[in-house]
Design a protein around this motif. Structure first.
Motif, PDB file in Angstrom:
ATOM      1  N   ILE B 280       2.073  -2.662  -3.584  1.00  0.00           N
ATOM      2  CA  ILE B 280       3.254  -2.596  -2.713  1.00  0.00           C
ATOM      3  C   ILE B 280       4.269  -3.699  -3.028  1.00  0.00           C
ATOM      4  N   PHE B 283       6.177  -2.877  -6.361  1.00  0.00           N
ATOM      5  CA  PHE B 283       7.163  -1.798  -6.341  1.00  0.00           C
ATOM      6  C   PHE B 283       8.156  -1.925  -5.193  1.00  0.00           C
ATOM      7  N   SER B 284       8.026  -2.998  -4.390  1.00  0.00           N
ATOM      8  CA  SER B 284       9.077  -3.292  -3.413  1.00  0.00           C
ATOM      9  C   SER B 284       9.930  -4.448  -3.917  1.00  0.00           C
ATOM     10  N   VAL B 353      12.108  -0.111  -2.758  1.00  0.00           N
ATOM     11  CA  VAL B 353      10.846   0.588  -2.978  1.00  0.00           C
ATOM     12  C   VAL B 353      11.012   1.671  -4.034  1.00  0.00           C
ATOM     13  N   ASN B 359       2.536   3.584  -6.547  1.00  0.00           N
ATOM     14  CA  ASN B 359       3.090   3.317  -5.230  1.00  0.00           C
ATOM     15  C   ASN B 359       3.024   4.543  -4.321  1.00  0.00           C
ATOM     16  N   TYR B 416      -1.997   2.028 -11.823  1.00  0.00           N
ATOM     17  CA  TYR B 416      -1.243   0.775 -11.916  1.00  0.00           C
ATOM     18  C   TYR B 416      -1.703  -0.069 -13.107  1.00  0.00           C
TER      19      TYR B 416
END
Lengths: 336, 638
Positions: B280, B283-284, B353, B359, B416
Motif C-alpha cells: 500500500i 503504490f500510494s 494510488v 495493489n 509485487y
C-alpha cells in the motif's frame, strides 16, 4: 455480491424447525439476540470501513501526469486514539450482554424439581435419550412437554458428538466420562424440531440427525405411560417372532423385552424418522412412509448410514420376506 | 588482505577460502543454502501442495453441489476435508509465506543471507519430506480422516483404524520441525543481521511481522510437537494420554491443539499484514500511516493470540467462567486489528494510488479481511457461538480470514516481489484477470456459507437432506469454488508465460520502491549487496531518492564477501528423518513377509533412518566448513 445477497433474501432465513435465525425457544432467543446485536455493530463497522475504503480508492487515484511527491504523513495520535477507543467501546457494548448470557447459560436446572431430566448419550451414529425420573429410554425422537425446562446431561458412548437443536438452543458436546456436560432448554410451543450432531464423529456424522417433539403435558404423560407398558404381542407369525427375538432383540429393546445396546425400538412406528435420517412422510414430499423407510433401512443399513454398527439383517440370515415382515410389524408398532 | 589471483574463475579455489563448491542443475537445488534459491524451492513445493489442497477443495465442493449426492463416499469425504485443511495450512500457505520471507527479509534488512543458511536449507527439506510423507497416505492405505483438528477419541486407534492419522502425526511432526527451524532462523537473522543504521523502529513492516511471526512459531510449535508425540505414543506404542478407558482425557488434546492452533492463525495472518503494509505505501507513494502504532498493534495481536485458544472450545463445556473470560479476551483482538485496517486506509488518504496487480490484491484484501474480522468478533460472543460453532458460519469465517486475508495477501506479495525474485515482471493484464476471477469466486463461495451455517448446516457433513433450503446456496458456493480455480489457473498461466520471457526487470520495477530490496538488481546477485548499505531512516531507499541520491550510501568499502558452502547434508538429514518416520509408523504391522516384518518390527528401518540423520550431524560437526569468499575483483566482473 448484491445479486448473491438478493438470492439469500429470497430464500428467507431457513426452516422454522431448523434455523438459528428463527428461534423457537428462550435459549435460542438469547443466542439470536446476541447475534442481532453483534451483526448490528459489525454492519456499522463494515459500512464505515467500506465507505472510507471506497472514498480513498476513488478520490486518491493517481492522475495521469501527476508527478509531485505526496506529503509523507507520519501518522496522527488523535486518529490512533480515536480508532482505539471507539472499537474498545463497541467491544464493551458486546461484552457485557455476552458475559451475562454466558452465566445464564451456565444455569443447568438439573436440581430443579419441576424440570424434566434427560440423559443424552451420543453413539456412532444415533442418539439415546434416557428419562431417569420415569425409568424410560428412547432413541432418535426426544419427546418433551412444551414449556417445561428440560435439564440435560450429555455424555458419549464412543467419540465426541455435539447435541444441537438450532431452533431451540445452541449446541453442547457429548464428552466421555469425566467431562460430562449439563445444560437445559425449553420449547414453549408444540412442534417437531430438527436436531443434528455438530462434531465430526466418523463417516456418517452428517447423517446423525434426531428430532425433538414438543407436545402438550397430557400427550407427554400419555407417551410416558405408553413407553412403560410391556410390549404387545411381538409378531403374529410365531416363527418370525422367534427370529425377531433371537436376532433383533440381542441388541434392541421393545417395551420390557430385549436389551438396549442399539436404539430402543419401543413405539418406533410413531417416530418422525427411521435411523434419524429417513424421514417418515406418507405424502412423499420429505421422505417415504414408515414401512418403506424401515424396509430401506433393514435391507441394507450400511448403505443408508456408512460405517454404522448395525449388522445387515441379511448377513444374520434373514430372508427378504422376514425383513419385510419385521418392517411391517415395526411400522405398525405405535404408541397410542 | 586479498591478493589478486592471476585468473579468476568460479571453479578455482580462492586464496584463503576452502574449495568453492558449486553445482549445477538438480544438484544445485539440492545443495543450495542461498536464501533466494531456498525461497524458490519453498515457492514451488508450497505451490504444489497448494494445488493438491485446491483440488481436494474442488472435490469437496462437487460432492456438496446438491443434496444426497453420491459423487464421493462418506469415508473418502472425511479424508478429503482432513487433508484439505492440513495440506493448505501446513504445506500450502505456510511454505509460501516462508518463500516470501526468504526471498525478501535478508534484502529488506540489508543482509547477505540469513543467520543460519545451513539450517535454512534443513528447514525446507524437513518441511518437504514431512509433506510428502503426509501425502503418501493417499496411496498407502488411506489418508487421515479425523479432521485437521484430529480430536480424540476419533483420532485414536480405536476409532481410526487405518494408518491415516499416523501419517498425520508423523508427517506434521517432521514438517513442523522445518517450521520451527525456519522461525528460529528468522528471529536470529532479524536480531543480528540488520544493516548499519537500521534500528528496530526503522525496519520495514514486513520485517516486523516476520519477526513477530517467528516469535509466535517459537512458542506455539512446541505445543503441537508435544501433542503429536502424545497422540503418536497413544496410537503406536499403546499409551493412554487420550484413551478414556485407561484414564486419559480427550479434552486435553483439544487444549493442546488449540494452544498451538490459535497462535497458528496469527502465524498465518501477520505476514499478510506485513505484505499489505509494504504494497500500500509503495503504490500510494506515501509512508505507512502510524508506523509505530502498526508495530505495537502487531505485538499486541501476537500477545493476545496466546490468550484466546479456548474460544475454539466454547461448546466443549468449560463452564461460564472460562467461556466469559475467553469471550472478552477474544473480542479485544478486534482493537489492534482495527488499528491496522484504519492505518492502511489512511496511508492511501492523500496519496497517489496506483492500481497495479499487487495493489488490487491489497485493495481487495482490506474489505474482505474486515468481513472475516467482524465475523470473528461475532464468534467471540460465547452464547452466540453455541449456535455458530462447527457450522458453515465458522467455515465461512475462517476462509474469509485465511483466503480473503492471507491468500489475497500472498497473491499480492507474489505479484509485487516476482520481479525481484525472478527478474521478470508478471503480466499485469493476466494478473488483473487473476484478481477479479479469484475474488469474485471467493465471495461467491464463502459469503453464502455464513447463511448456510445460520440456517442449520453443520460443517464436515458429507451430504445433506433436501428440503432444508440449503440446495441453492450450496450450488452457488460450488460455482464460486470453480471460479477460484479458474483464477488460480490464470495465475499459473501467467507464471508460465512470464518464465519464457527474458530476464529484464529493473532494480526498482514499480518505480516507487521504498525499501532496500529495490536498491539492488533483480534478481539480486548471490551476495545481495556488494557493499552493505547505510540506513538513514525508515523507508531507506525512498529517503535516499527524495534526497536526490541515486542509490544507497554504502556503509563499508568494497571487500571480499564471505559465503556459505553449498551442501547436500540438509537433504540427506531429511531423507533420514523421513525413513525413520515411515519405519516407526509401520513398526507394529504384520507384513505377511518375514523379512519385511523383521526389519520393521525390530525398529531396524527406524534405526537406519536415524543413523542417516545423526550420522550427517556428526559429519557436519566433525568437518568444519568455513565457506568461501568472493573477492572484490570478481565483484567488479559483475
Amino acid at each position: 455480491m448484491i445479486a448473491v445477497f438478493g438470492l439469500i433474501l429470497l430464500t428467507g432465513c431457513g426452516r422454522a424447525d431448523l434455523s438459528a435465525l428463527r428461534p423457537q425457544g428462550p435459549a435460542a432467543e438469547t443466542s439470536y439476540g446476541l447475534m442481532k446485536l453483534s451483526i448490528t455493530i459489525m454492519v456499522i463497522v463494515l459500512l464505515i470501513v467500506f465507505s472510507i475504503a471506497a472514498f480513498v480508492m476513488i478520490r486518491f487515484r493517481r492522475k495521469p501526469g501527476q508527478s509531485e511527491i505526496p506529503e509523507q504523513v507520519e501518522g496522527s495520535i488523535k486518529l490512533e486514539i480515536l480508532w482505539t477507543v471507539i472499537p474498545l467501546i463497541l467491544v464493551v457494548v458486546l461484552a457485557v450482554p455476552t458475559v451475562k448470557a454466558v452465566f445464564a447459560a451456565g444455569n443447568d436446572h438439573w436440581n430443579d424439581k419441576n424440570a424434566i431430566k434427560v440423559k443424552v448419550t451420543g453413539h456412532q451414529y444415533w442418539w439415546e435419550f434416557e428419562y431417569p425420573d420415569y425409568g424410560i429410554t428412547t432413541a432418535q425422537d426426544l419427546v418433551i412437554p412444551k414449556g417445561k425446562d428440560i435439564a440435560f446431561e450429555l455424555k458419549t458412548a464412543d467419540v465426541i458428538h455435539s447435541f444441537w437443536v438450532p431452533s431451540l438452543s445452541g449446541k453442547l458436546d457429548t464428552n466421555p466420562a469425566g467431562t460430562i456436560n449439563r445444560f437445559s432448554f425449553s420449547a414453549p410451543n408444540e412442534g417437531v424440531y430438527r436436531g443434528k450432531c455438530a462434531e465430526l464423529c466418523g463417516p456418517s456424522h452428517g447423517l446423525m440427525e434426531f428430532k425433538v417433539k414438543s407436545v402438550s403435558e397430557e400427550a407427554f404423560q400419555k407417551w410416558v405411560d405408553g413407553m412403560k407398558k410391556p410390549a404387545a404381542v411381538l409378531l403374529e407369525d410365531p416363527a418370525l417372532a422367534k427370529t425377531f427375538k433371537d436376532q433383533c432383540l440381542k441388541c434392541h429393546a421393545v417395551g420390557d423385552q430385549g436389551i438396549s445396546v442399539g436404539p430402543n425400538l419401543t413405539g418406533i412406528g410413531s417416530r418422525e424418522a427411521i435411523a434419524g435420517i429417513l424421514i417418515n412422510d406418507d405424502s412423499g414430499v420429505e421422505g417415504a412412509s414408515v414401512e418403506e423407510n424401515l424396509k430401506t433401512w433393514l435391507h441394507d443399513p450400511k448403505s443408508v448410514k456408512p460405517n454404522n454398527l448395525m449388522p445387515s439383517p441379511k448377513d444374520l440370515g434373514l430372508t427378504d420376506e422376514e425383513i419385510d415382515g419385521i418392517a411391517h410389524y415395526l411400522a405398525n408398532y405405535k404408541l397410542n | 588482505m586479498a591478493q589478486a589471483a592471476p585468473v579468476l574463475n568460479h571453479s578455482k579455489p580462492l586464496k584463503h577460502g576452502h574449495n568453492v563448491k558449486r553445482h549445477t542443475g538438480l544438484m544445485d537445488w539440492i545443495t543450495t543454502v542461498d536464501h533466494k534459491k531456498i525461497a524458490i524451492l519453498y515457492l514451488w513445493a508450497g505451490g504444489l501442495f497448494f494445488g493438491i489442497g485446491g483440488l481436494e477443495a474442488i472435490l469437496i465442493r462437487i460432492q456438496l453441489i446438491k443434496p444426497m449426492n453420491t459423487f464421493l463416499n462418506a469415508q473418502l469425504f472425511n479424508e478429503l476435508i482432513t487433508m484439505h485443511g492440513t495440506t493448505m495450512i501446513f504445506l500450502g500457505v505456510m511454505p509460501i509465506i516462508f518463500a516470501l520471507m526468504n526471498a525478501v527479509i535478508p534484502l529488506q534488512i540489508g543482509a547477505r543471507d540469513v543467520a543460519f543458511p545451513f539450517l535454512n536449507a534443513l528447514g525446507f527439506w524437513t518441511f518437504l519430506f514431512g509433506g510428502l510423507l503426509l501425502n503418501l497416505s493417499w496411496v498407502m492405505g488411506g489418508a487421515p480422516d479425523a479432521g485437521w483438528t484430529a480430536y480424540a477419541p476419533l483420532s485414536t486407534s480405536t476409532y481410526s483404524t487405518t494408518h491415516g492419522v499416523d501419517f498425520y502425526t508423523i508427517g506434521l511432526q517432521i514438517a513442523g520441525l522445518g517450521t520451527l527451524i525456519g522461525g528460529i532462523n528468522f528471529l536470529a537473522t532479524i536480531i543480528t543481521m540488520r544493516a548499519p543504521g537500521m534500528s528496530y523502529m526503522r525496519m520495514p513492516m514486513f520485517a516486523w511481522t516476520t519477526f513477530i511471526t517467528s516469535a509466535i512459531i517459537l512458542f506455539a510449535f512446541p505445543a503441537i510437537t508435544v501433542g503429536l508425540v502424545l497422540l503418536t505414543f497413544d496410537r503406536i506404542l499403546g499409551a493412554n494420554f487420550f484413551e478414556v478407558g485407561a484414564g486419559g482425557n480427550p479434552v486435553l488434546w483439544q487444549h493442546i491443539f488449540w494452544i498451538f492452533g490459535h497462535p497458528e492463525v496469527y502465524i498465518l495472518i501477520l505476514p499478510a499484514f506485513g505484505i499489505i503494509s509494504e504494497i500500500i505505501p509503495t503504490f500510494s507513494r506515501k509512508r505507512l500511516f502510524g508506523y509505530s502504532s502498526m508495530v505495537f498493534a502487531t505485538i499486541l495481536i501476537a500477545f493476545l493470540g496466546f490468550m484466546v485458544w479456548a474460544h475454539h472450545m466454547f461448546t466443549t463445556g468449560l463452564g461460564p467462567v472460562a467461556n466469559a473470560l475467553f469471550s472478552v479476551s477474544t473480542m479485544l483482538i478486534a482493537v489492534p486489528t482495527g488499528i491496522k485496517i484504519f492505518n492502511w486506509l489512511f496511508t492511501m488518504w492523500g496519496g497517489q494510488v496506483r492500481f497495479t496487480t499487487p495493489n488490487l490484491f491489497a485493495a481487495g484484501f482490506i474489505p474482505t479481511f474486515t468481513m472475516g474480522g467482524v465475523t470473528g468478533v461475532m464468534l467471540a460472543s460465547a452464547p452466540a457461538d453455541f449456535q455458530f460453532h462447527d457450522t458453515y458460519f465458522v467455515v465461512a469465517h475462517f476462509h474469509y480470514v485465511i483466503v480473503g486475508g492471507l491468500v489475497l495477501g500472498l497473491f499480492g506479495g507474489l505479484h509485487y516481489w516476482w520481479p525481484k525474485m525472478f527478474g521478470r515482471m508478471l503480466s499485469e493484464k493476466l494478473g488483473k484477470w487473476t484478481f477479479w476471477t479469484f475474488i469474485l469466486g471467493f465471495h461467491m463461495t464463502f459469503f453464502v456459507q455464513h447463511f448456510l451455517g445460520l440456517m442449520g448446516m453443520q460443517r464436515r457433513v458429507f451430504t445433506y437432506l433436501p428440503n432444508q433450503q440449503f440446495d441453492l446456496l450450496n450450488l452457488i458456493s460450488t460455482i464460486g469454488a470453480g471460479l477460484m480455480g479458474v483464477g488460480t489457473i490464470i495465475f499459473l498461466t501467467n507464471v508460465f508465460l512470464t518464465s519464457r520471457k527474458p530476464v529484464g526487470a529493473l532494480d526498482d520495477p514499480w518505480e516507487d520502491g521504498r525499501t532496500l530490496e529495490w536498491s539492488i538488481p533483480s534478481p539480486p546477485p548471490e551476495y545481495n549487496f556488494k557493499q552493505t548499505p547505510l540506513v538513514r531512516g525508515i523507508d531507506a531507499l525512498w529517503k535516499e531518492k527524495t534526497a536526490g541520491n541515486k542509490g544507497m550510501t554504502p556503509a563499508e568499502p568494497v571487500g571480499s564477501i564471505h559465503m556459505p558452502s553449498a551442501t547436500a547434508l540438509p537433504f540427506v538429514m531429511s531423507v533420514g528423518i523421513f525413513i525413520a518416520g515411515l519405519g516407526f509408523m509401520f513398526s507394529r504391522d504384520d507384513f505377511g513377509n518375514a523379512f519385511m516384518s523383521f526389519i520393521f518390527n525390530n525398529y531396524i528401518v527406524t534405526a537406519i533412518g536415524l543413523l542417516i540423520t545423526f550420522g550427517s550431524m556428526v559429519l557436519r560437526s566433525v568437518f568444519d566448513d568455513h565457506g568461501w569468499h568472493i573477492e572484490p575483483e570478481e565483484l567488479e566482473e559483475g
